[in-house]
Scaffold this active site. Structure first.
Site, PDB file in Angstrom:
ATOM      1  N   ASP A 167     111.032  41.648  53.353  1.00 47.74           N
ATOM      2  CA  ASP A 167     110.452  42.768  52.633  1.00 47.74           C
ATOM      3  C   ASP A 167     110.207  42.252  51.204  1.00 47.74           C
ATOM      4  OD1 ASP A 167     109.837  45.511  51.892  1.00 47.74           O
ATOM      5  OD2 ASP A 167     111.778  45.507  50.871  1.00 47.74           O
TER       6      ASP A 167
ATOM      7  N   ASP B 290     109.363  44.476  47.919  1.00 48.27           N
ATOM      8  CA  ASP B 290     109.874  45.321  46.832  1.00 48.27           C
ATOM      9  C   ASP B 290     111.387  45.491  46.939  1.00 48.27           C
ATOM     10  OD1 ASP B 290     107.271  45.810  45.823  1.00 48.27           O
ATOM     11  OD2 ASP B 290     106.955  47.392  47.297  1.00 48.27           O
TER      12      ASP B 290
ATOM     13  N   SER C  21     105.796  43.824  54.374  1.00 46.42           N
ATOM     14  CA  SER C  21     105.897  44.827  53.311  1.00 46.42           C
ATOM     15  C   SER C  21     104.993  46.019  53.592  1.00 46.42           C
ATOM     16  CB  SER C  21     105.479  44.190  51.976  1.00 46.42           C
ATOM     17  OG  SER C  21     105.348  45.182  50.980  1.00 46.42           O
ATOM     18  N   ALA C  22     105.481  47.196  53.222  1.00 46.39           N
ATOM     19  CA  ALA C  22     104.679  48.410  53.366  1.00 46.39           C
ATOM     20  C   ALA C  22     103.645  48.532  52.253  1.00 46.39           C
ATOM     21  CB  ALA C  22     105.603  49.626  53.324  1.00 46.39           C
TER      22      ALA C  22
ATOM     23  N   ASP D  58     115.906  45.842  51.726  1.00 45.19           N
ATOM     24  CA  ASP D  58     116.761  46.603  50.802  1.00 45.19           C
ATOM     25  C   ASP D  58     116.725  48.095  51.103  1.00 45.19           C
ATOM     26  OD1 ASP D  58     114.097  47.018  49.912  1.00 45.19           O
ATOM     27  OD2 ASP D  58     114.853  47.644  47.954  1.00 45.19           O
TER      28      ASP D  58
HETATM   29  C1  BG6 Z   1     107.308  49.584  49.815  1.00 42.82           C
HETATM   30  C2  BG6 Z   1     108.131  50.237  48.722  1.00 42.82           C
HETATM   31  O1  BG6 Z   1     107.532  48.202  49.806  1.00 42.82           O
HETATM   32  O2  BG6 Z   1     105.917  49.837  49.616  1.00 42.82           O
HETATM   33  C3  BG6 Z   1     107.797  51.714  48.631  1.00 42.82           C
HETATM   34  O3  BG6 Z   1     109.501  50.062  48.992  1.00 42.82           O
HETATM   35  C4  BG6 Z   1     106.297  51.894  48.459  1.00 42.82           C
HETATM   36  O4  BG6 Z   1     108.513  52.261  47.562  1.00 42.82           O
HETATM   37  C5  BG6 Z   1     105.548  51.210  49.593  1.00 42.82           C
HETATM   38  O5  BG6 Z   1     105.969  53.270  48.437  1.00 42.82           O
HETATM   39  C6  BG6 Z   1     104.031  51.319  49.443  1.00 42.82           C
HETATM   40  O6  BG6 Z   1     103.643  50.574  48.332  1.00 42.82           O
HETATM   41  P1  BG6 Z   1     102.228  50.655  47.600  1.00 42.82           P
HETATM   42  O7  BG6 Z   1     102.295  49.531  46.596  1.00 42.82           O
HETATM   43  O8  BG6 Z   1     101.187  50.389  48.652  1.00 42.82           O
HETATM   44  O9  BG6 Z   1     102.118  52.008  47.008  1.00 42.82           O
HETATM   45 MG    MG Z   2     112.006  47.188  49.736  1.00 39.88          MG
END
Ligand code: BG6
Ligand code: MG
Length: 217
Positions: free
Chosen positions: A8, A10, A115-116, A171
């Site tokens: 991941d 963030d 990652s999201a 995390d």
């Molecule tokens: C994740 C974060 O990695 O990504 C979240 O932990 C966040 O907090 C999500 O909302 C989406 O990220 P972004 O940058 O596309 O808004």
């Molecule tokens: Mg994270």
């Protein structure tokens, strides 16, 4: 046997979880309520629009806005967030991360990002760690967010590994659940009490290495 490490981003490789929090809190304050760090825990790992819904629920205003208004709010938050991450430097990579990634590559492990975030490529670029990755899966490539396992299953597929050969570093509770649902082992990073279901837990990457990972998993 472990063949692929899926990270991941963030809160695991970089402390962007802090920037997400600051941007969401700014939005909450503009809407007339405060937003605490404890409340923010529930947003970790969660997609942008789902995060907004949680934030609005915290302020008791979830049903007050149209979809268009919500999209505008999410865009406003993202604007502030991008402003912060566009100033990031390699110094913001968390302690021990580069050493771990370097060693993992040296011993022949595959490295994937799961990652999201749709901002993941920009963060990898600004912090100078993009070159470590054999595959990058970000929020723009998936249709179902964590705790759905899609993001990690795609990372496994792109690195040619079976789920049982992958270990996920996370995390967030939603991410640990996603790993579990993908049939992967997990390392909970950062000591949050919400990571109880991780296979193992570490405070961070300092003092952690591939041998320890293999021994503990
Ligand atoms: C994740 C974060 O990695 O990504 C979240 O932990 C966040 O907090 C999500 O909302 C989406 O990220 P972004 O940058 O596309 O808004
Ligand atoms: Mg994270």
């Amino acid at each position: 046997m472990i063949r692929t490490c899926i990270f991941d981003l963030d809160g695991v490789l970089v402390d962007t979880a802090r920037y997400h929090y600051l941007a969401w809190r700014r939005l909450a304050r503009e809407l007339g309520f405060d937003f605490s760090e404890e409340q923010n825990e529930a947003l970790k790992g969660v997609s942008r629009m789902a995060s907004l819904d949680i934030l609005l629920s915290c302020g008791g205003v979830r049903d007050k806005f149209s979809i268009l208004e919500k999209e505008e709010m999410a865009a406003r938050k993202n604007g502030w967030y991008v402003e912060m991450i566009s100033r990031m430097t390699p110094e913001e990579v968390l302690p021990g991360v580069e050493a771990f990634l370097t060693e993992a590559r040296r011993v022949g492990l595959k490295i994937a990002l799961g990652s999201a975030s749709r901002n993941a490529p920009m963060i990898l670029d600004r912090t100078g760690i993009a070159h470590f990755f054999d595959a990058v899966v970000d929020g723009s490539m998936i249709s179902a967010a964590k705790p759905d396992p899609q993001v990690f299953l795609l990372g496994a597929q792109l690195t040619g590994s079976a789920p049982v050969e992958c270990v996920v570093f996370e995390d967030a509770e939603a991410g640990i659940e996603a790993a579990e649902r993908a049939g992967m082992r997990s390392v909970g990073v950062g000591g949050s009490p919400t990571l109880a279901r991780a296979t193992i837990k570490i405070d961070g990457f300092e003092g952690f290495d591939v041998a320890k990972m293999k021994e503990l998993l």
